[in-house]
Design an enzyme around this catalytic site. Structure first.
Site, PDB file in Angstrom:
ATOM      1  CG  ASP A 144      -1.454   1.628   1.472  1.00  0.00           C
ATOM      2  OD1 ASP A 144      -2.378   1.741   1.031  1.00  0.00           O
ATOM      3  OD2 ASP A 144      -1.285   1.375   3.035  1.00  0.00           O
ATOM      4  CG  ASP A 173      -2.182   7.629   0.707  1.00  0.00           C
ATOM      5  OD1 ASP A 173      -0.294   8.177   0.979  1.00  0.00           O
ATOM      6  OD2 ASP A 173      -2.647   7.508  -0.265  1.00  0.00           O
TER       7      ASP A 173
HETATM    8  P1  B16 Z   1      -6.617  10.394  -5.043  1.00  0.00           P
HETATM    9  P2  B16 Z   1      -3.922   4.163  -1.106  1.00  0.00           P
HETATM   10  C1  B16 Z   1      -6.062   6.228  -1.152  1.00  0.00           C
HETATM   11  O1  B16 Z   1      -4.735   5.337  -1.002  1.00  0.00           O
HETATM   12  C2  B16 Z   1      -5.979   6.577   0.319  1.00  0.00           C
HETATM   13  O2  B16 Z   1      -6.071   5.900   0.943  1.00  0.00           O
HETATM   14  C3  B16 Z   1      -7.434   7.029   0.375  1.00  0.00           C
HETATM   15  O3  B16 Z   1      -7.323   7.737   1.242  1.00  0.00           O
HETATM   16  C4  B16 Z   1      -7.668   8.297  -0.901  1.00  0.00           C
HETATM   17  O4  B16 Z   1      -8.416   7.926  -0.811  1.00  0.00           O
HETATM   18  C5  B16 Z   1      -7.290   7.139  -2.018  1.00  0.00           C
HETATM   19  O5  B16 Z   1      -6.293   6.738  -2.327  1.00  0.00           O
HETATM   20  C6  B16 Z   1      -7.805   8.311  -3.457  1.00  0.00           C
HETATM   21  O6  B16 Z   1      -6.303   8.956  -3.777  1.00  0.00           O
HETATM   22  O7  B16 Z   1      -7.314  10.999  -4.428  1.00  0.00           O
HETATM   23  O8  B16 Z   1      -4.759  10.936  -4.875  1.00  0.00           O
HETATM   24  O9  B16 Z   1      -6.798   9.252  -6.246  1.00  0.00           O
HETATM   25  O10 B16 Z   1      -4.419   3.544   0.740  1.00  0.00           O
HETATM   26  O11 B16 Z   1      -4.800   3.302  -1.537  1.00  0.00           O
HETATM   27  O12 B16 Z   1      -2.423   4.218  -1.518  1.00  0.00           O
HETATM   28 MG    MG Z   2      -2.899   2.983   3.729  1.00  0.00          MG
END
Ligand code: B16
Ligand code: MG
Length: 219
Positions: free
Chosen positions: A10, A12
């Site tokens: 992952d 984030d």
């Molecule tokens: P974006 P992951 C996710 O990343 C985040 O945890 C989530 O908070 C976010 O809304 C989502 O990506 C979309 O991100 O707006 O930058 O496209 O946890 O899958 O790494």
């Molecule tokens: Mg995460």
């Protein structure tokens, strides 16, 4: 034959703490439309796509019927612009403890490495951290139809590496992410506290080692 071939990360909260910037950007956006969110609510947004996150925020404020699709797209774009702005100073110094050496150790051991992030900003974040070349495959968030806890992003990451899901270990810091890994048929390592269903939990990224990944795989 079952054999450890890959580790799927992952982004984030595992590679870097961009989750905090997502939180700040959503908090501001929500405040703009008179909805208050706190860190506990933000936990439920981790691993959830941009539009699904917005829907959860609108539902929290009882405003799910108040915006057209075009208005919602505008709100999501506004949040993203703020998020990207907050990432401006991101550098290799923002890689979470232990991750750079772990990525090296995994590669030295001959295993493959993929990213399973539903963030459309993931390639830009990895580039800012100087980690693009550490990954063999980045699952494309733009092509994903279901965010975590659906296993899709982890299955796409394994397929991109040419590895069977049961021969991979996934690493996640969010409950939805742990569920996605398990539904994909992989062993899961959770980073943090209170994650249900992980095969192994570490309290922070500095505790992640190749030895733990190998141990979890053979559980
Ligand atoms: P974006 P992951 C996710 O990343 C985040 O945890 C989530 O908070 C976010 O809304 C989502 O990506 C979309 O991100 O707006 O930058 O496209 O946890 O899958 O790494
Ligand atoms: Mg995460």
């Amino acid at each position: 034959m079952k054999q450890l071939e890959a580790v799927i990360f992952d982004l984030d909260g595992v590679i870097t703490d961009s989750a905090h910037f997502h939180y700040l950007a959503w908090k501001q956006l929500a405040a703009d439309i008179n909805i208050e969110i706190d860190e506990a609510f933000n936990e439920t947004l981790k691993g959830i796509s941009r539009m699904d996150s917005l829907d959860l925020i609108l539902a929290k404020g009882g405003r799910e019927q108040d915006f057209t699709l075009a208005e919602k797209e505008e709100l999501a774009a506004k949040k993203n612009a703020h998020y990207v702005e907050l990432l401006e100073d991101l550098s290799p110094a923002d890689i979470l403890p232990g991750i750079a050496s772990l990525l090296e150790a995994i590669r030295t051991a001959g295993l493959k490495i993929a990213l399973a992030s539903v963030s459309k900003n993931a390639p830009m974040v990895l580039a800012a951290l100087g980690l693009t070349d550490s990954f063999d495959y980045l699952a494309d968030a733009a092509k994903i139809t279901h965010s975590k806890p659906d296993p899709e992003i982890f299955l796409v990451a394994a397929a991109g590496l040419g590895v069977a899901p049961e021969n991979a270990v996934g690493i996640e810091d969010a409950q939805a992410g742990v569920e996605a890994i398990k539904s994909a048929g992989m062993k899961a390592i959770g980073v943090g506290t209170g994650l249900i269903g992980a095969d192994e939990l570490v309290s922070d990224t500095s505790e992640l080692t190749l030895a733990i990944i190998q141990k979890v795989f053979h559980l």
